[in-house]
Design an enzyme around this catalytic site. Sequence first.
Site, PDB file in Angstrom:
ATOM      1  N   HIS A  39      33.216  39.060  38.037  1.00  0.00           N
ATOM      2  CA  HIS A  39      32.106  39.956  36.776  1.00  0.00           C
ATOM      3  C   HIS A  39      31.089  39.743  36.966  1.00  0.00           C
ATOM      4  O   HIS A  39      31.200  40.988  36.006  1.00  0.00           O
ATOM      5  CB  HIS A  39      32.936  38.616  35.299  1.00  0.00           C
ATOM      6  CG  HIS A  39      34.430  38.605  35.752  1.00  0.00           C
ATOM      7  ND1 HIS A  39      35.006  37.116  36.521  1.00  0.00           N
ATOM      8  CD2 HIS A  39      35.776  39.314  35.238  1.00  0.00           C
ATOM      9  CE1 HIS A  39      35.957  36.797  36.394  1.00  0.00           C
ATOM     10  NE2 HIS A  39      36.825  38.117  35.598  1.00  0.00           N
ATOM     11  N   SER A 188      39.400  34.382  39.724  1.00  0.00           N
ATOM     12  CA  SER A 188      39.639  33.585  38.804  1.00  0.00           C
ATOM     13  C   SER A 188      41.117  32.449  38.880  1.00  0.00           C
ATOM     14  O   SER A 188      40.692  31.480  38.921  1.00  0.00           O
ATOM     15  CB  SER A 188      39.760  33.712  37.602  1.00  0.00           C
ATOM     16  OG  SER A 188      39.241  35.180  37.086  1.00  0.00           O
TER      17      SER A 188
END
Length: 292
Positions: A39, A188
């Site tokens: 990210h 994640s």
Amino acid sequence: MSVPIVRTLAGLRSTVAGWRREGATIAVVPTMGALHEGHLSLVRTALGRADRVIVTLFVNPKQFNSAADLAAYPRTEDDDAAKLAPLGAHMLYVPDAEQIYPQGFATTVSVTGVSDGLCGAFRPGHFDGVSTVVAKLFLQTGADMAFFGEKDFQQLQVVRRMACDLDLSVEIVACPTVREADGLALSSRNVRLSPSERVIAPRLADVLVATARRLANHAPVTATLDEAKAAILAAGFDSVEYLELRAADDLAPLGGLDRPARLLVAAWLGDTRLIDNLEVINSSQEQITFAA
Ligand code: PAF
């Protein structure tokens, strides 16, 4: 310096209107939080391209297939804000469900074709949820550019199709998958891997690289993919949902390398579902190696 957090659509619109008056260009990086280096690399790229960068954090219930998976999704807003601050992101937009799906919300954005098969086959409704929330985030932010990782390659193509079909004036910018030193694609969900699963996990990327090389050298597609699935299971994965060669643009199934191609995989390791993908181009071995 901290990143300003905005929680309401009214607050978002007022800040964006101010930026527009200054003539600033605006980028959005949509996320569900639990930010990792993948990210952050999107945010850095966005900061290099736009005057103002909005990172959105919304764990979108419409794209989860099970209540348990939604409940288990990591929620780490304070850590996320702390990671964004040194980068210089201009806003962290953290809407609650009411800002995105107000009372009476009854619209679904549904993209056909590119959302069929692959993850679409195993996660019914997932891409409708993604398309709907991403359309909302594009319209709410009014961003000129939006940054997505190639790690979620099918999602990227679904979003591209949606933005094009709906005449949304936002440029979709694809950024390369960020990997651990051993090749594991950042996700994640990697935090869910046990220590022993973490040892096995990078073998998925190893098999992708080896398979892409074989396909690039004109190995027969079906037999090569069957052998690769067997290699993933032999490495310790519990099941392979799919391993497919698809056209890179419209994700049509391919029987050979007559078009730019992508090898895409999803496999389960214990309770964790890992996905990955790799470009396959038969003219250049350089295209199928990772930078470690
Ligand atoms: O990739 C994600 O994290 C999500 O699917 C996205 C694009 C933020 C939409 O909820």
